[in-house]
Design a protein around this motif. Sequence first.
Motif, PDB file in Angstrom:
ATOM      1  N   TYR A   1       0.389  -2.560 -15.836  1.00 21.58           N
ATOM      2  CA  TYR A   1      -0.994  -2.203 -15.538  1.00 21.58           C
ATOM      3  C   TYR A   1      -1.186  -0.735 -15.898  1.00 21.58           C
ATOM      4  N   TRP A   2      -2.361  -0.397 -16.403  1.00 25.80           N
ATOM      5  CA  TRP A   2      -2.667   1.016 -16.633  1.00 25.80           C
ATOM      6  C   TRP A   2      -4.154   1.248 -16.434  1.00 25.80           C
ATOM      7  N   GLY A   3      -4.506   2.487 -16.159  1.00 28.01           N
ATOM      8  CA  GLY A   3      -5.919   2.813 -16.027  1.00 28.01           C
ATOM      9  C   GLY A   3      -6.129   4.156 -15.354  1.00 28.01           C
ATOM     10  N   PRO A   4      -7.391   4.571 -15.289  1.00 25.57           N
ATOM     11  CA  PRO A   4      -7.742   5.806 -14.589  1.00 25.57           C
ATOM     12  C   PRO A   4      -7.838   5.531 -13.090  1.00 25.57           C
ATOM     13  N   PRO A   5      -7.937   6.576 -12.290  1.00 24.17           N
ATOM     14  CA  PRO A   5      -8.087   6.338 -10.848  1.00 24.17           C
ATOM     15  C   PRO A   5      -9.425   5.652 -10.551  1.00 24.17           C
ATOM     16  N   ALA A   6      -9.434   4.870  -9.517  1.00 23.52           N
ATOM     17  CA  ALA A   6     -10.674   4.217  -9.095  1.00 23.52           C
ATOM     18  C   ALA A   6     -11.620   5.275  -8.517  1.00 23.52           C
ATOM     19  N   PRO A   7     -12.908   5.111  -8.743  1.00 26.17           N
ATOM     20  CA  PRO A   7     -13.871   6.096  -8.215  1.00 26.17           C
ATOM     21  C   PRO A   7     -14.160   5.852  -6.731  1.00 26.17           C
ATOM     22  N   THR A   8     -13.118   5.953  -5.923  1.00 26.24           N
ATOM     23  CA  THR A   8     -13.259   5.700  -4.490  1.00 26.24           C
ATOM     24  C   THR A   8     -13.734   6.953  -3.766  1.00 26.24           C
TER      25      THR A   8
END
Length: 119
Positions: free
Chosen positions: A82-89
């Motif tokens: 899995y890869w990705g940017p941080p969630a906009p939490t």
Amino acid sequence: MKFIKIIVVTIVVSTLLSCNPNGQGQTIDEMTIINNHQEMEKPVLIHTVFFWTKEGTTDEQKKAFEAGLVKLGTCPQIETFYWGPPAPTEARGVVDNTYDYAINVHFSSLEKQAEYQDE
């Protein structure tokens, strides 16, 4: 057991679809999950890495980095990637979302992880 796998995949997919930095969902074609071995019951080792890009990194450089992450996820030793940017939490003191990208790699054995590190 298959039902549980379907539920887990649904949760993971839902989570990833909501983790777009622009707040827009991704299509299935854009998903960043790479699963080389569908039958893995439980990973032996989960390897997580966070990346911070240098100030001034261009969109072209980011796209090249993302392409590299996709390629990395195809290594035969990897079970799930899995890869990705941080969630906009919402900001919380216990959450560090200052990184630009993260990878989460699942291996079925310590030997597979060692082979991956040597490659």
